[in-house]
Design a protein around this motif. Structure first.
Motif, mmCIF file in Angstrom:
data_model
loop_
_atom_site.group_PDB
_atom_site.id
_atom_site.type_symbol
_atom_site.label_atom_id
_atom_site.label_comp_id
_atom_site.label_asym_id
_atom_site.label_seq_id
_atom_site.Cartn_x
_atom_site.Cartn_y
_atom_site.Cartn_z
ATOM 1 N N LYS A 227 0.593 -1.443 -0.382
ATOM 2 C CA LYS A 227 -0.191 -0.028 0.250
ATOM 3 C C LYS A 227 0.736 1.077 0.072
ATOM 4 N N ARG A 228 2.031 1.063 -0.424
ATOM 5 C CA ARG A 228 2.852 2.504 -0.702
ATOM 6 C C ARG A 228 2.871 3.073 -2.161
ATOM 7 N N TYR A 229 1.989 3.462 -2.908
ATOM 8 C CA TYR A 229 1.614 3.281 -3.938
ATOM 9 C C TYR A 229 1.849 4.865 -4.718
ATOM 10 N N GLU A 230 2.664 5.727 -4.225
ATOM 11 C CA GLU A 230 3.854 6.409 -4.617
ATOM 12 C C GLU A 230 5.001 6.398 -4.131
ATOM 13 N N GLU B 57 -5.050 5.425 -7.732
ATOM 14 C CA GLU B 57 -7.147 5.704 -7.656
ATOM 15 C C GLU B 57 -7.395 5.144 -6.037
ATOM 16 N N ARG B 58 -6.273 4.372 -5.966
ATOM 17 C CA ARG B 58 -6.203 4.379 -4.583
ATOM 18 C C ARG B 58 -5.978 5.274 -3.685
ATOM 19 N N LEU B 59 -5.044 6.278 -4.118
ATOM 20 C CA LEU B 59 -4.787 7.144 -3.747
ATOM 21 C C LEU B 59 -5.709 8.567 -3.591
ATOM 22 N N GLY B 60 -6.130 8.394 -4.257
ATOM 23 C CA GLY B 60 -7.918 9.584 -4.056
ATOM 24 C C GLY B 60 -7.580 10.397 -5.733
ATOM 25 N N ASN B 61 -7.191 10.186 -6.389
ATOM 26 C CA ASN B 61 -6.279 11.029 -7.678
ATOM 27 C C ASN B 61 -7.101 10.361 -8.707
ATOM 28 N N LYS B 62 -8.530 10.496 -8.583
ATOM 29 C CA LYS B 62 -9.240 9.974 -9.965
ATOM 30 C C LYS B 62 -9.021 10.834 -10.957
ATOM 31 N N ALA B 63 -8.618 12.095 -11.227
ATOM 32 C CA ALA B 63 -8.074 12.694 -12.816
ATOM 33 C C ALA B 63 -7.215 11.742 -13.632
ATOM 34 N N TRP C 169 -9.354 -1.798 -20.174
ATOM 35 C CA TRP C 169 -10.979 -1.326 -20.731
ATOM 36 C C TRP C 169 -12.112 -1.578 -19.483
ATOM 37 N N ILE C 170 -11.674 -2.613 -18.996
ATOM 38 C CA ILE C 170 -12.118 -2.564 -17.605
ATOM 39 C C ILE C 170 -11.844 -2.039 -16.737
ATOM 40 N N ALA C 171 -10.415 -1.348 -16.209
ATOM 41 C CA ALA C 171 -10.066 -0.827 -14.976
ATOM 42 C C ALA C 171 -11.159 0.567 -15.304
ATOM 43 N N ILE C 172 -11.347 0.755 -16.953
ATOM 44 C CA ILE C 172 -12.404 2.437 -17.026
ATOM 45 C C ILE C 172 -13.426 1.774 -17.241
ATOM 46 N N THR C 173 -13.914 0.724 -17.041
ATOM 47 C CA THR C 173 -15.406 0.348 -16.870
ATOM 48 C C THR C 173 -15.468 0.449 -14.956
ATOM 49 N N ASP C 174 -14.277 -0.557 -14.502
ATOM 50 C CA ASP C 174 -15.093 -0.448 -12.537
ATOM 51 C C ASP C 174 -14.244 1.143 -12.472
ATOM 52 N N PHE C 175 -13.918 2.096 -13.137
ATOM 53 C CA PHE C 175 -14.068 3.692 -12.576
ATOM 54 C C PHE C 175 -15.387 4.493 -12.655
#
Length: 464
Positions: free
Chosen positions: A249-252, A280-286, A306-312
């Protein structure tokens, strides 16, 4: 970079030979020069040039054992095994202690799929060779052909004891450990190997992989760190390091490691996808969406993008866009049960019940046996008034989920809806026995039959 004398001589011999071919002048080479030239062309896959060189070589050195052994190697390469064996027997009569004769005999028997005989010849070669590492490596490969992973592992370990820098043997040792499901033993072996060769980035990388497989992500990260410190262009180690950081969970930090892989090589769709997931996990949606779009731009046939965008968009409850992108994924892989389930769920949210029913049906058709998939499918069939199809579907589900109360209450309700009261009583009894506290499910799913005397009597009888 300055070349060694040996490399200069080798390059001169090669240039001299190629010049001779162009001018048709016959020049003299010693037998060792010819051997190097022939093996060079074989390594390059230029068999016709290797044969030309061999023909000239044997004309100039007709009694050279070394050249005749190269001839054997070429005969084996061309699958002329009987001719090769005959020539080897002639050489054996002259030089019975030449280890290369036994190695080539082993090669012939290996090609004939007689790997046990090949190992016997290699064991004899060990008595005469100075290059133990090469022979042990060949023995390891023969044991692999026989699926004898323990003996293969032992042979590759012996090879590394003779030549601890043999990277192919190191990979093969780890492969054997993993195939034998001895991951911890592999880690212990690599720890001893690293004591001898602490700057082996391959050993550190393999150690990290093994720890990762055991879900020991901190230890994996430490190993990958060492691998990347030793070789700061080790793409695979940076990729594995990024995956470990993501697990921790050290996403950065994971994004930084994935970016390093992009610096080392052209962007891969996998790295871009994982960067998007981290954002996405850091909340940086854009930023997440930006990298998901980069992923599918980089590789339009990567269904996971494409599935990642779907789930988004599903998480944003923007089902219209989610439906557009899940269809993109299904156009690439229309036999993926998880994609069909997403398709069904999105359509259900949009109240497109016939499309949702189709999606759940396809999900089950392609192997989805999750209970919730069956139940979603059946509830939609009930909503569409297809009670008999719903019953058939539940009976299929009951083969996977025997006496599941969710299945039994639905079967009871549907049979009562069709006025098949005997079957209804049978299934309501099963359901009440399995989970009485959930009997209100009947009222929620089948309000029409809830007040019927037969239903209430069954509930009251069980309550008493």
């Amino acid at each position: 970079m300055q070349l060694s004398n040996e490399e200069e001589d080798y390059n001169l011999s090669l240039s001299k030979f190629e010049s001779m071919l162009k001018t048709n002048k016959v020049l003299f080479f010693d037998s060792e020069e010819f051997e190097e030239i022939i093996l060079h062309y074989l390594d390059m896959g230029k068999a016709s040039l290797a044969k030309k060189a061999l023909k000239l070589a044997l004309e100039q050195h007709p009694k050279s054992t070394g050249l005749k052994l190269v001839q054997v190697e070429m005969l084996v390469y061309d699958d002329k095994l009987d001719t090769a064996e005959k020539l080897l027997n002639e050489l054996f009569a002259i030089e019975p202690h030449n280890e290369e004769i036994y190695i080539q005999k082993a090669s012939i028997y290996s090609k004939r799929d007689d790997h046990e005989k090949a190992v016997e010849f290699l064991k004899t070669a060990l008595q005469y060779t100075d290059d133990y590492a090469d022979v042990y490596n060949l023995m390891g490969m023969e044991y692999l052909f026989m699926d004898n992973l323990e003996m293969a592992k032992d042979s590759f370990i012996r090879c590394l004891e003779e030549d601890f820098e043999d990277q192919a043997a190191l990979y093969n040792v780890v492969y054997c450990f993993e195939f034998l499901d001895q991951n911890q033993e592999a880690i212990d072996y690599l720890a001893k190997y690293i004591e001898r060769n602490p700057y082996s980035e391959i050993a550190w990388h393999q150690t990290g992989r093994l720890h990762y497989g055991l879900k020991q992500y901190e230890q994996a990260l430490r190993a990958f760190d060492y691998a990347t410190l030793i070789d700061d262009e080790f793409l695979g180690a940076f990729m594995e390091k990024a995956k470990s950081l993501e697990r921790l969970k050290r996403y950065e930090d994971a994004i930084e490691a994935y970016n390093r892989t992009i610096e080392l090589e052209d962007p891969t769709s996998y790295a871009l996808l994982r960067i998007g997931k981290c954002h996405e996990r850091l909340g940086n949606k854009a930023l997440a969406l930006k990298f998901f779009n980069k992923t599918v731009h980089e590789d339009p046939l990567l269904d996971k993008g494409w599935i990642a965008i779907t789930d988004f968009y599903v998480r944003l409850k923007n089902y219209q866009k989610a439906l557009f992108y899940v269809n993109k994924a299904l156009n690439i892989d229309n036999q993926n049960r998880l994609y069909w389930k997403r398709y069904a769920t999105i359509n259900k949210e949009m109240n497109f019940y016939e499309e949702a029913e189709f999606g759940y049906r396809k999900a089950v058709e392609f192997g989805d046996t999750e209970l919730d998939t069956w139940l979603f499918w059946v509830d939609i069939l009930q909503f569409l008034g297809e009670f008999e199809t719903a019953i058939d579907t539940l009976l299929q589900a009951s083969e996977f989920y025997t006496d599941a109360y969710e299945v039994e209450y639905r079967l009871a309700g549907l049979y009562f809806m069709l006025h098949e009261d005997t079957k209804g009583k049978f299934h309501i009894a099963n359901a009440l026995r399995s989970s009485f506290e959930n009997h209100v499910m009947l009222e929620e799913l089948f309000p029409v039959i809830w007040t019927r005397k037969i239903v209430q009597n069954a509930i009251n009888k069980h309550r008493k």
